[in-house]
Motif scaffolding. Structure first.
Motif, PDB file in Angstrom:
ATOM      1  N   GLN A  56       0.827  -1.208   0.000  1.00 39.80           N
ATOM      2  CA  GLN A  56       0.000   0.000   0.000  1.00 39.80           C
ATOM      3  C   GLN A  56       0.860   1.257   0.000  1.00 39.80           C
ATOM      4  N   CYS A  57       0.348   2.284  -0.642  1.00 44.72           N
ATOM      5  CA  CYS A  57       0.978   3.598  -0.676  1.00 44.72           C
ATOM      6  C   CYS A  57       1.038   4.167   0.744  1.00 44.72           C
ATOM      7  N   ILE A  58       2.103   4.900   1.051  1.00 47.80           N
ATOM      8  CA  ILE A  58       2.240   5.457   2.402  1.00 47.80           C
ATOM      9  C   ILE A  58       1.976   6.966   2.444  1.00 47.80           C
ATOM     10  N   ALA A  59       1.547   7.527   1.336  1.00 50.69           N
ATOM     11  CA  ALA A  59       1.272   8.962   1.286  1.00 50.69           C
ATOM     12  C   ALA A  59      -0.073   9.280   1.949  1.00 50.69           C
ATOM     13  N   PRO A  60      -0.200  10.491   2.485  1.00 49.29           N
ATOM     14  CA  PRO A  60      -1.483  10.879   3.087  1.00 49.29           C
ATOM     15  C   PRO A  60      -2.472  11.374   2.027  1.00 49.29           C
ATOM     16  N   THR A  61      -3.747  11.193   2.292  1.00 49.31           N
ATOM     17  CA  THR A  61      -4.792  11.736   1.430  1.00 49.31           C
ATOM     18  C   THR A  61      -5.095  13.161   1.899  1.00 49.31           C
ATOM     19  N   ARG A  62      -6.017  13.827   1.237  1.00 49.60           N
ATOM     20  CA  ARG A  62      -6.386  15.190   1.638  1.00 49.60           C
ATOM     21  C   ARG A  62      -6.991  15.233   3.034  1.00 49.60           C
ATOM     22  N   ARG A  63      -7.606  14.127   3.451  1.00 53.51           N
ATOM     23  CA  ARG A  63      -8.214  14.072   4.790  1.00 53.51           C
ATOM     24  C   ARG A  63      -7.255  13.531   5.842  1.00 53.51           C
ATOM     25  N   ARG A  64      -5.992  13.468   5.478  1.00 52.76           N
ATOM     26  CA  ARG A  64      -4.914  13.033   6.379  1.00 52.76           C
ATOM     27  C   ARG A  64      -5.034  11.579   6.823  1.00 52.76           C
ATOM     28  N   THR A 129       7.584  15.525  -2.312  1.00 50.39           N
ATOM     29  CA  THR A 129       7.923  16.324  -1.138  1.00 50.39           C
ATOM     30  C   THR A 129       6.871  16.240  -0.041  1.00 50.39           C
ATOM     31  N   ALA A 130       5.698  15.703  -0.351  1.00 51.97           N
ATOM     32  CA  ALA A 130       4.659  15.556   0.665  1.00 51.97           C
ATOM     33  C   ALA A 130       5.121  14.554   1.718  1.00 51.97           C
ATOM     34  N   ALA A 131       4.816  14.850   2.964  1.00 52.63           N
ATOM     35  CA  ALA A 131       5.240  13.981   4.062  1.00 52.63           C
ATOM     36  C   ALA A 131       4.544  12.627   3.972  1.00 52.63           C
ATOM     37  N   ASP A 132       5.243  11.589   4.407  1.00 55.06           N
ATOM     38  CA  ASP A 132       4.664  10.251   4.432  1.00 55.06           C
ATOM     39  C   ASP A 132       3.860  10.071   5.703  1.00 55.06           C
ATOM     40  N   LEU A 133       2.803   9.288   5.604  1.00 51.94           N
ATOM     41  CA  LEU A 133       1.966   9.018   6.763  1.00 51.94           C
ATOM     42  C   LEU A 133       2.457   7.801   7.533  1.00 51.94           C
ATOM     43  N   ALA A 134       3.241   6.951   6.874  1.00 46.52           N
ATOM     44  CA  ALA A 134       3.799   5.760   7.504  1.00 46.52           C
ATOM     45  C   ALA A 134       5.225   5.571   7.004  1.00 46.52           C
ATOM     46  N   VAL A 135       5.950   4.696   7.646  1.00 52.63           N
ATOM     47  CA  VAL A 135       7.315   4.377   7.241  1.00 52.63           C
ATOM     48  C   VAL A 135       7.252   3.314   6.149  1.00 52.63           C
ATOM     49  N   ALA A 136       8.102   3.457   5.132  1.00 59.75           N
ATOM     50  CA  ALA A 136       8.152   2.441   4.082  1.00 59.75           C
ATOM     51  C   ALA A 136       8.469   1.089   4.714  1.00 59.75           C
ATOM     52  N   GLU A 137       7.793   0.057   4.244  1.00 57.66           N
ATOM     53  CA  GLU A 137       7.858  -1.256   4.892  1.00 57.66           C
ATOM     54  C   GLU A 137       8.908  -2.186   4.302  1.00 57.66           C
ATOM     55  N   TRP A 138       9.874  -1.661   3.588  1.00 56.13           N
ATOM     56  CA  TRP A 138      10.923  -2.489   3.012  1.00 56.13           C
ATOM     57  C   TRP A 138      11.932  -2.838   4.088  1.00 56.13           C
ATOM     58  N   GLU A 139      12.299  -4.107   4.148  1.00 56.90           N
ATOM     59  CA  GLU A 139      13.324  -4.565   5.080  1.00 56.90           C
ATOM     60  C   GLU A 139      14.463  -5.154   4.250  1.00 56.90           C
ATOM     61  N   PRO A 140      15.690  -4.690   4.436  1.00 52.78           N
ATOM     62  CA  PRO A 140      16.789  -5.266   3.657  1.00 52.78           C
ATOM     63  C   PRO A 140      16.826  -6.789   3.836  1.00 52.78           C
ATOM     64  N   PHE A 141      16.899  -7.497   2.727  1.00 54.84           N
ATOM     65  CA  PHE A 141      16.818  -8.951   2.769  1.00 54.84           C
ATOM     66  C   PHE A 141      18.163  -9.560   3.142  1.00 54.84           C
ATOM     67  N   ASP A 142      18.143 -10.411   4.147  1.00 47.84           N
ATOM     68  CA  ASP A 142      19.314 -11.173   4.565  1.00 47.84           C
ATOM     69  C   ASP A 142      18.933 -12.649   4.434  1.00 47.84           C
TER      70      ASP A 142
END
Length: 173
Positions: A56-64, A129-142
């Motif tokens: 899922q996208c982590i960007a905020p909508t207009r309603r935050r 440049t818009a702030a993210d609402l959540a942290v990207a969920e990528w984890e470096p693969f080991d």
């Protein structure tokens, strides 16, 4: 020369399994769809937090609120599932598995790979440049730490979002 070397060299093909012999049990009896797939983008392998079509996208909508769009959309190019060697990074022991399935985005344009790494849908990629609402969920693969997420077979083919509508209209994806 042992049998394994003959098979690897392509000089020996083992006989096909007979219909009356029991089929080997697969990891999942249903369609193979990794819950946490390995994704390669910008030549780095990441462990995704959820299946590729549910990221899922982590960007905020207009309603935050968090955007409900997924990264994989019918309007953008998709990656490809590939079997690649399950190699460890330098200095680590080799893994017993020969290959692993990963969702490869390396053939996509650089900007598209950046959009995936930023975890933004096509609509929100235009405003980085818009702030993210959540942290990207990528984890470096080991491969040693995440060995339980390594799958040695490709997932069952799944339809991309919106492909059912195109199929009814006679348009090929």
């Amino acid at each position: 020369m042992n049998t394994r070397r003959l098979i690897d060299a392509g000089a020996f093909t083992p006989p096909p399994a007979f219909a009356d012999s029991p089929a080997p049990q697969q990891e999942n009896s249903g369609a193979c769809r990794p819950a946490r797939p390995i994704v390669q983008l910008l030549y780095v392998r990441y462990l995704a937090a959820r299946p590729v079509d549910e990221i899922q996208c982590i960007a905020p909508t207009r309603r935050r609120h968090r955007c409900t769009s997924t990264l994989l959309s019918p309007d953008t190019p998709a990656g490809t599932w590939r079997l690649v060697p399950a190699t460890a990074t330098s200095g680590q022991l080799a893994l017993p598995a020969a290959v692993m399935a990963l969702y490869d985005l390396s053939a996509l344009p650089y900007a598209e790979q950046l959009r995936w790494r930023a975890q933004r849908c096509p609509q929100h990629a235009a405003s980085p440049t818009a702030a993210d609402l959540a942290v990207a969920e990528w984890e470096p693969f080991d491969p040693l730490r995440h060995h339980e997420h390594i799958h040695a077979r490709l997932p069952a083919p799944a339809r991309r979002p919106g492909s059912a509508g195109r199929a009814r209209q006679g348009v090929r994806p």
